[in-house]
Each structure stands twice: as structure tokens, then as C-alpha cells.
Design an enzyme around this catalytic site. Structure first.
Site, short mmCIF file in Angstrom:
data_model
loop_
_atom_site.label_atom_id
_atom_site.label_comp_id
_atom_site.label_asym_id
_atom_site.label_seq_id
_atom_site.Cartn_x
_atom_site.Cartn_y
_atom_site.Cartn_z
N SER A 184 9.54 8.96 6.86
CA SER A 184 9.87 7.20 6.46
C SER A 184 10.70 7.35 5.26
CB SER A 184 8.53 6.85 6.26
OG SER A 184 9.36 5.85 5.77
N TYR A 222 0.56 5.27 1.82
CA TYR A 222 1.13 5.76 2.75
C TYR A 222 2.73 6.27 2.34
CZ TYR A 222 4.44 5.10 6.29
OH TYR A 222 5.72 5.17 7.69
#
Length: 260
Positions: A142, A155
Site C-alpha cells: 500500500s 494497518y
């Protein structure tokens, strides 16, 4: 392009993972899909892949929080197909909350699914790849593997961990014909992103449109969501012989986010 290869994609019953599984199958690979969801819908996708692309597709319902289930999934795939040639670690969940309010169970689940599961699959896949002298490990990172955002402690921690894991594995297998890379997209319009909007609305006291405009796409100079098909095409490229010298890389697909 991938005939006689087997691709295993975690978190592939929808979104990015399903798009990657389909493009691998379209290019000749047998595939193992994995994830949760409605049983009938999953079977429709599984059988549809076989019918549409003329390859074999099997489904594993292994829970990515459980190391023993992951080991069984990898062993079953090796027994069915001989080896896992292309491993795509895509399974992921998200939760958005300030650090002082972040639920402990959410932290544990996110680290388990988004990071630890990748260790377990790689641990199981590498011996077979070494034996064949060929392998592709592709982790879904990501932009958050490279930069941080507020309210996403678990995350961001997991994705930074994926970056470190990818680089370490790449160095360890560099002479074995195996590559390890991470695809690092910005915001991709998937069920995972859609589901985090209400939490972000609550955390930031914003409307849905404000979240999309001022949070999700604010960081991406293109002001466009990345598509699942674009991520899948990158995964296909990293699986090709043309990408054999690309390893240990964070492949940014973030609309210019990290360039700022």
C-alpha cells in the site's frame, strides 16, 4: 504466458485479489482462491474461472489468522498442483480509530491477516520454489507501506512490516530464481475501502463526500482511484520473465501520493 504454473492468491473472493486470480487464469495459470464470503457466490466465481479460462481453480476457506490453516492450505495446493509457483499475499482488513480508542482485538486481527499470514505462506512456499528454481512472491502493500496516515495504526504498521518482509525475502532468495516484490497502490475502490468510510466519517466528523474528496483522494494528485484491473496487470507483469530482475521493490501505483 503462465501455462503449467500455479498461482495462489489470498483474499481473492472479491476486489483486488479476485482481479489478480482472474488475470493469472486468463494467462494460463491454475489458481487457488481464498477468502470469506457467500458460499454460492464463491462457487460461482470458482467455476466461472475454470469455464472461462480453461484452467483448474480450487477454493480454500483457510482463515488467515490461523497459521495451521494456512499451512494446510499451502500443503493442499502443493499436493494438488505440485507446487505454488506464484504466491500473491493479498488478504487484508482495515479498521480506523484514534490510537487511544483502537480496539485490541482489531489490532491483533489486522497484524495477523495483513502481515503474519504473508510470513506463513512464504515460509511454506519457498522450499518448493527453490526446488523448481523459479518463483514469484507478490505482496499487496500500500502507499501506507511507505507513508503513514492518522487513525490507521495497525494497518500502517502491518504494511510497513510487509515492506520489510518483502525486502528481506528478496535478499534471501535472490540467487534461487525467485523474486519478491510488493505492489503499493494508493486508494483502490474496493469493498475494503468502501467499508472504512463510515469509521473515517466518525473519526474525522465528516460526510461521506468529504471523506472521499478530502481524505481518500486528497493524497493522490491524480484525484482518481486506482482500479483493481490496474493492480492485477502489475501482478501479471511481476510474474513474467520480463520482470525477473525486479526484486525487493515497492511498486508504487498511488497517483503520485508518495512523490509529494
Amino acid at each position: 504466458m503462465l501455462k503449467d504454473k500455479t498461482a495462489l492468491v489470498t483474499g481473492s473472493t472479491s476486489g483486488i485479489g479476485l482481479a489478480i486470480a482472474r488475470i493469472m487464469a486468463r494467462n494460463g495459470a491454475n489458481v487457488v482462491i481464498n477468502g470469506f464470503g457467500d458460499g454460492d457466490a464463491i462457487e460461482k466465481e470458482r467455476s466461472g474461472i475454470e469455464t472461462e479460462f480453461g484452467v483448474k481453480c480450487v477454493y480454500s476457506g483457510a482463515d488467515m489468522t490461523k497459521g495451521d490453516e494456512i499451512a494446510d492450505m499451502m500443503a493442499d495446493a502443493a499436493k494438488e498442483f505440485g507446487a505454488v509457483d506464484i504466491l500473491v499475499n493479498n488478504a487484508g482488513i482495515q479498521h480506523v480509530a484514534p490510537i487511544e480508542d483502537f480496539p485490541i482485538d482489531k489490532w491483533n486481527a489486522i497484524i495477523a491477516i495483513n502481515l503474519s499470514s504473508a510470513f506463513h505462506t512464504i515460509h511454506a512456499a519457498v522450499p518448493g520454489m527453490r526446488k523448481k528454481g523459479w518463483g514469484r512472491i507478490i505482496n499487496t502493500g500500500s502507499a501506507h507501506a511507505l507513508v503513514a496516515s492518522p487513525f490507521k495504526s495497525a494497518y500502517v504498521a502491518a504494511k510497513h512490516g510487509i515492506a520489510g518482509l518483502t525486502k528481506t525475502v528478496a535478499l534471501e532468495v535472490a540467487e534461487a530464481g525467485i523474486t519478491a516484490n510488493a505492489i503499493c497502490p494508493g486508494y483502490v475502490w474496493t469493498p475494503l475501502v468502501e467499508r472504512q468510510i463510515p469509521d473515517t466519517m466518525k473519526a474525522r466528523h465528516m460526510t461521506e463526500e468529504e471523506v472521499k474528496r478530502d481524505v481518500l483522494l486528497a493524497a493522490q494528485p491524480t484525484k482518481k482511484f486506482v482500479t483493481v484491473d490496474q493492480v492485477a496487470e502489475m501482478a501479471l507483469y511481476l510474474s513474467s520473465d520480463a520482470a525477473s530482475c525486479i526484486t525487493g521493490s515497492m511498486m508504487q501505483m498511488d497517483g503520485g501520493w508518495v512523490a509529494q
